[in-house]
Design an enzyme around this catalytic site. Structure first.
Site, PDB file in Angstrom:
ATOM      1  N   LYS A 138       1.128  -1.462   0.032  1.00 58.45           N
ATOM      2  CA  LYS A 138      -0.449  -0.269  -0.308  1.00 58.45           C
ATOM      3  C   LYS A 138       0.833   1.619  -0.019  1.00 58.45           C
ATOM      4  O   LYS A 138       0.522   2.611  -0.894  1.00 58.45           O
ATOM      5  CB  LYS A 138      -0.854   0.045   1.138  1.00 58.45           C
ATOM      6  N   HIS A 276      -8.887 -29.551 -33.121  1.00 59.93           N
ATOM      7  CA  HIS A 276      -9.877 -28.463 -32.861  1.00 59.93           C
ATOM      8  C   HIS A 276     -11.105 -28.867 -31.833  1.00 59.93           C
ATOM      9  O   HIS A 276     -12.147 -27.988 -31.822  1.00 59.93           O
ATOM     10  CB  HIS A 276     -10.353 -27.792 -34.008  1.00 59.93           C
TER      11      HIS A 276
END
Length: 516
Positions: A138, A276
């Protein structure tokens, strides 16, 4: 703004490469604070260090649960160096600034992997470490936070380049990594609790993952891609590449599809060929070479450049058969020495050993633009006693196993799906069509193209009901003698009448298997 580091706090569960940063910290006269095992390691390595309890004037308590949770530590991390009020308060308390935090956490994921003891797991939920990390992240404008030993080199380079200082750009980057780690860590813990309590759909769902590899590109060259591991053992996928080119996004996608199907087949007999993300050939046979050949001949054109997965060990005969064709990937439950020698002659063929792979995740996730769908996987297996023969013509008991095989394969094919099978092998697959009739036509066309003699007396499986009789009439006309489908259409009786007229057997399962 570049900030000088004067004081560093180091608390690491993983002490690997610790000496590399200690040398640099000493070079720039940076004082070190530490506790417990880290303090002992630093002293043993020959470097000066202030023990944490001596620094705070407060001994650790509750078996070490409270060590770094002290105002002198967190004020030292969190105060804004440009804020006069903060500076006055720090001066009044005689609290020095802490400019560098080097922390990694208790090995929660390692403990979860190695034990089922909940008390031991809970004791390895780190509290002080993540609290310090969040505080430092922070306050990145004033503090440098390092949470990964892989960033030690970057820290050393930064300190050497800027003479004991770090840049704002570097601190902000480390901050982003730190918040990523705390989110990841908390997500693992939340998921452990959800699993323990059998909460499948919590109010807030967190997905954790560690990047395993940056891939060359995604489905297409203009797309970027990486693969992540979302598991407590997050450094591997459970299978081992032993040869060939780097795996691509499409390779992984096809491999995952193949493993889903392979997991549902009988052991030491199943072959799956994927193109695929759709199967173009699936077979079960105790004769492994026959299993391979039957899967491949289901659609040899589509198999070109595909992925083959086998739940058995590859031998010389199968390896020779594989090398007759162009394939992208071969997955198997091991390879004998001779087969590996043969397969490695193709330098680009990706050879994957799946001997230790176990399918563990029973959840499916699809994401889109800030939302995602979560569902349990379609792992249901049709129970023979629940199969309902709805036609006048009834099957022999020995036919049921192959009927179940066909329906099992069908659930892994993209909807709308029609699968034709003969002798525990697919002979025609119609996949991914908006119209079920079109899927029927494609499955028949494939069978006629590659195995016309096997259509007669074949089995057809459908992932959902037939809305009209045209689909089953197409199958009957081609030579199909048994159909298995969920049923549930308002025209079911019309469909049954067509089946009886065509003198075939038909089963309703009551279970739909859409796969999109």
């Amino acid at each position: 703004m570049n900030l000088k580091i004067k004081n560093a706090l180091i608390s690491v569960a993983n002490k690997e490469n610790l000496i590399s940063i200690l040398k640099t910290l000493k070079k720039f006269n940076i004082k070190i604070i530490s506790s417990g095992g880290t303090y002992a390691s630093i002293i043993k390595l020959g470097y000066q260090c202030t023990e944490l309890s001596k620094y705070t004037g407060f001994k650790e308590m509750l078996d070490g649960r409270v060590k770094t949770l002290h105002p002198k530590i967190h004020a030292g991390i969190l105060h804004d160096r440009q804020n006069m009020k903060h500076k006055n308060e720090m001066s009044k308390q005689n609290f020095p600034a802490i400019d560098l935090i080097v922390v990694n956490f208790y090995p929660f994921q390692k403990v979860v992997t190695n034990t089922k003891n909940p008390n031991q797991i809970i004791e390895n939920i780190d509290i002080g470490g993540p609290t310090m990390v969040r505080a430092a992240a922070k306050n990145f404008k004033n503090v440098t936070i390092i949470t990964n030993k892989n960033d030690y080199k970057s820290l050393i380079s930064e300190l050497q380049t800027y003479e004991g200082k770090t840049t704002l750009k570097f601190r902000e980057l480390m901050s982003s990594k730190a918040f990523g780690l705390t989110a990841y860590y908390d997500a693992m813990i939340a998921n452990w609790f959800n699993k323990k309590l059998n909460i499948k759909f919590p109010e807030r769902k967190t997905i954790f993952g560690r990047k395993l590899q940056r891939l060359r590109y995604g489905e297409n060259p203009h797309q970027q891609s990486s693969i992540y591991v979302s598991d407590y053992d997050d450094k591997k996928l459970g299978f081992n590449q032993i040869h060939g080119k780097e795996l691509s996004y499409n390779n992984y996608n096809d491999m995952f599809a193949s493993l889903e199907i392979l997991n549902s087949l009988k052991k030491n007999s199943g072959t799956v060929i994927i193109k695929h993300a759709n199967p173009c050939g699936v077979s079960e046979n105790k004769n492994l070479l026959t299993s391979f050949k039957n899967a491949f001949i289901s659609d040899p054109i589509s198999a070109f450049g595909g992925v083959i997965a086998c739940n058995y060990r590859i031998n010389k005969k199968i390896a020779l058969e594989i090398n007759r064709n162009f394939l992208e990937v071969i997955l198997a439950k091991g390879f004998d020495k001779v087969s590996l020698e043969i397969l490695k002659k193709k330098k680009n063929l990706r050879i994957i050993d799946i001997s230790n792979f176990k399918l563990k995740n029973l959840t499916s996730i699809k994401s889109f633009d800030g939302s995602f769908l979560v569902q349990s996987k379609d792992s249901i297996i049709t129970e023979r006693k629940k199969l309902k023969c709805v036609t006048k013509l009834k099957p022999k008991k020995k036919e049921l196993a192959e009927i179940e095989f066909a329906f099992n394969v069908c659930k892994h094919v993209k909807s709308n799906a029609i699968v034709l099978c003969n002798n525990f092998s697919t002979i025609g697959i119609g996949a991914g069509q908006p119209s079920r009739l079109d899927s029927c036509k494609i499955a028949v066309q494939k069978a006629k193209q590659f195995q016309p003699t096997k259509i007669k007396n074949s089995i057809a499986a459908s992932d959902a009901f037939f809305p009209f009789a045209d689909g089953i009439n197409t199958l009957i006309k081609a030579g199909v003698k048994t159909i298995i489908q969920p049923g549930g259409s308002i025209r079911d009786q019309e469909i049954i009448n067509a089946a009886n007229k065509g003198k075939i057997k038909m089963f309703f399962t009551g279970i739909r298997h859409f796969n999109h």
